[in-house]
Scaffold this motif. Structure first.
Motif, PDB file in Angstrom:
ATOM      1  N   LEU A 110       4.719   7.870  -9.553  1.00 15.00           N
ATOM      2  CA  LEU A 110       6.103   7.512  -9.896  1.00 15.00           C
ATOM      3  C   LEU A 110       6.481   6.167  -9.289  1.00 15.00           C
ATOM      4  O   LEU A 110       7.033   5.287  -9.976  1.00 15.00           O
ATOM      5  N   VAL A 111       6.171   5.984  -8.010  1.00 15.82           N
ATOM      6  CA  VAL A 111       6.478   4.716  -7.328  1.00 15.82           C
ATOM      7  C   VAL A 111       5.716   3.569  -7.977  1.00 15.82           C
ATOM      8  O   VAL A 111       6.268   2.481  -8.214  1.00 15.82           O
ATOM      9  N   PHE A 112       4.456   3.803  -8.297  1.00 19.13           N
ATOM     10  CA  PHE A 112       3.625   2.782  -8.924  1.00 19.13           C
ATOM     11  C   PHE A 112       4.187   2.395 -10.286  1.00 19.13           C
ATOM     12  O   PHE A 112       4.237   1.213 -10.653  1.00 19.13           O
ATOM     13  N   VAL A 150      10.669   2.076   2.831  1.00 16.45           N
ATOM     14  CA  VAL A 150      11.526   3.054   3.509  1.00 16.45           C
ATOM     15  C   VAL A 150      11.269   4.443   2.934  1.00 16.45           C
ATOM     16  O   VAL A 150      11.166   5.435   3.679  1.00 16.45           O
ATOM     17  N   LEU A 151      11.151   4.528   1.594  1.00 20.92           N
ATOM     18  CA  LEU A 151      10.875   5.801   0.936  1.00 20.92           C
ATOM     19  C   LEU A 151       9.552   6.386   1.430  1.00 20.92           C
ATOM     20  O   LEU A 151       9.452   7.580   1.732  1.00 20.92           O
ATOM     21  N   TRP A 177      17.400   1.834  -7.174  1.00 19.16           N
ATOM     22  CA  TRP A 177      17.472   2.038  -5.722  1.00 19.16           C
ATOM     23  C   TRP A 177      16.095   1.983  -5.063  1.00 19.16           C
ATOM     24  O   TRP A 177      15.979   1.789  -3.858  1.00 19.16           O
ATOM     25  N   MET A 178      15.044   2.118  -5.863  1.00 20.14           N
ATOM     26  CA  MET A 178      13.696   2.200  -5.312  1.00 20.14           C
ATOM     27  C   MET A 178      13.035   0.832  -5.152  1.00 20.14           C
ATOM     28  O   MET A 178      12.072   0.685  -4.390  1.00 20.14           O
ATOM     29  N   VAL A 179      13.528  -0.178  -5.856  1.00 22.21           N
ATOM     30  CA  VAL A 179      12.804  -1.445  -5.915  1.00 22.21           C
ATOM     31  C   VAL A 179      13.491  -2.610  -5.198  1.00 22.21           C
ATOM     32  O   VAL A 179      12.945  -3.701  -5.145  1.00 22.21           O
ATOM     33  N   GLY A 180      14.641  -2.382  -4.637  1.00 21.05           N
ATOM     34  CA  GLY A 180      15.346  -3.482  -3.975  1.00 21.05           C
ATOM     35  C   GLY A 180      14.909  -3.666  -2.525  1.00 21.05           C
ATOM     36  O   GLY A 180      13.921  -3.119  -2.055  1.00 21.05           O
ATOM     37  N   VAL A 220       0.820  -1.217   0.000  1.00 23.91           N
ATOM     38  CA  VAL A 220       0.000   0.000   0.000  1.00 23.91           C
ATOM     39  C   VAL A 220       0.852   1.265   0.000  1.00 23.91           C
ATOM     40  O   VAL A 220       0.347   2.347   0.326  1.00 23.91           O
ATOM     41  N   VAL A 221       2.113   1.159  -0.391  1.00 26.37           N
ATOM     42  CA  VAL A 221       2.995   2.329  -0.411  1.00 26.37           C
ATOM     43  C   VAL A 221       2.446   3.452  -1.289  1.00 26.37           C
ATOM     44  O   VAL A 221       2.360   4.606  -0.845  1.00 26.37           O
TER      45      VAL A 221
END
Length: 308
Positions: free
Chosen positions: A217-219, A158-159, A145-148, A37-38
């Motif tokens: 962006l995250v999605f 964390v983001l 760096w966003m998906v690990g 649910v980020v």
């Protein structure tokens, strides 16, 4: 007890689903549940700032959808700067909603709905009304760096928590955040004190648009692509997350930490539907009922003598 109700609700739901399946309460499952649910959390945090001043933002979902498309299109030529570009676009769209609401005196319900329609059209036009896909190597180079994961904790989670922390700092430790609360608690008093209320209201809408773009962006990075309908169905759960977290539509109460709890409530409710074999088609019905109950139980009726 009212301010503790979100925590009580969350714990009660966790216990209820845990009684159905004890593995639900395992740390690995709870972390996975939170990371799922980020994007919703980030969108809801932005919406909290607008609801905190007593307004509403119905453009968040459309801005997030547009952001997924723009990120995918800009990635080959801009690289990591595509993310900054998308965030800036979201900020502008949110600011437009604020300007229309404050300067043209259009209710936020209408202004954000209209701006959301424009964002939807931009997403449809730039994507050719079809799903787009990112190049795997470009995605890894710009946003790897966003998906690990580190120590079993997803980077995107964390983001999201960092974004919540930034929003909390703005809300509690900066002049705009304290002004947002004052506007929601009693706008006429704030105006009488000489504060330029319009500027702060525009800022709240701008930040909401920015957070919606970050959610998109995250999605987009998570699903390696974009679509004008990729974040469809997020608007209602985002509003529910804000309201059940304890931030009423009348504003002045609650905040982003409440929304963090509210988002987890939404996540647990979603998961519980699977554990209790409730069909997916019933989820929107359930969220609609929860929305009505949340508004009825949290709204400050002293500010709304007449309901139209």
């Amino acid at each position: 007890m009212r301010r503790h109700f979100p925590w009580i609700t969350l714990v009660s739901l966790l216990v209820l689903v845990g009684m159905k399946d004890i593995t639900f309460l395992s740390p690995e499952n709870l972390v996975s549940l939170a990371s799922d649910v980020v994007p919703l959390l980030i969108m809801a945090v932005g919406m909290t700032l607008v609801i905190h001043i007593g307004s509403i933002d119905l453009s968040s979902q459309s801005i997030a959808n547009m952001a997924t498309v723009l990120t995918t299109i800009a990635l080959p030529s801009c690289g990591v700067a595509a993310g900054l570009l998308v965030i800036a676009v979201g900020l502008v769209f949110g600011a437009v909603s604020g300007v229309v609401t404050t300067r043209l005196k259009v209710p936020s319900f209408i202004s954000t709905l209209a701006v959301g329609g424009i964002a939807l059209s931009v997403g449809q036009y730039t994507s050719g009304q079809q799903a787009l896909h990112m190049d795997t190597a470009q995605r890894r180079h710009a946003f790897g760096w966003m998906v690990g994961q580190t120590a079993g904790i997803p980077h995107e989670l964390v983001l999201a928590l960092l974004i919540v922390a930034v929003a909390w700092f703005i809300q509690t430790r900066m002049v705009p955040g304290r002004t947002f609360k004052a506007i929601g608690a009693g706008e006429p008093v704030v105006v009488a004190s000489g504060i330029r209320v319009e500027r702060y209201k525009i800022l709240a809408f701008a930040l909401s648009g920015m957070f919606a773009a970050i959610a998109g962006l995250v999605f987009s990075v998570r699903l390696s692509g974009g679509s004008p309908t990729l974040a469809e169905g997020f608007l209602l759960p985002a509003i529910v997350a804000v309201l059940v977290g304890g931030t009423p539509l009348t504003g002045g109460v609650g905040g982003v930490l409440n929304t963090l709890v509210g988002t987890m409530i939404v996540a647990v409710v979603r998961a519980s539907m699977l554990y209790f074999s409730i069909p997916a088609t019933g989820q929107q019905i359930f969220f609609g009922l929860v929305l009505i109950i949340a508004i009825a139980t949290t709204i400050d009726r002293s500010k709304m003598r007449i309901v139209k």
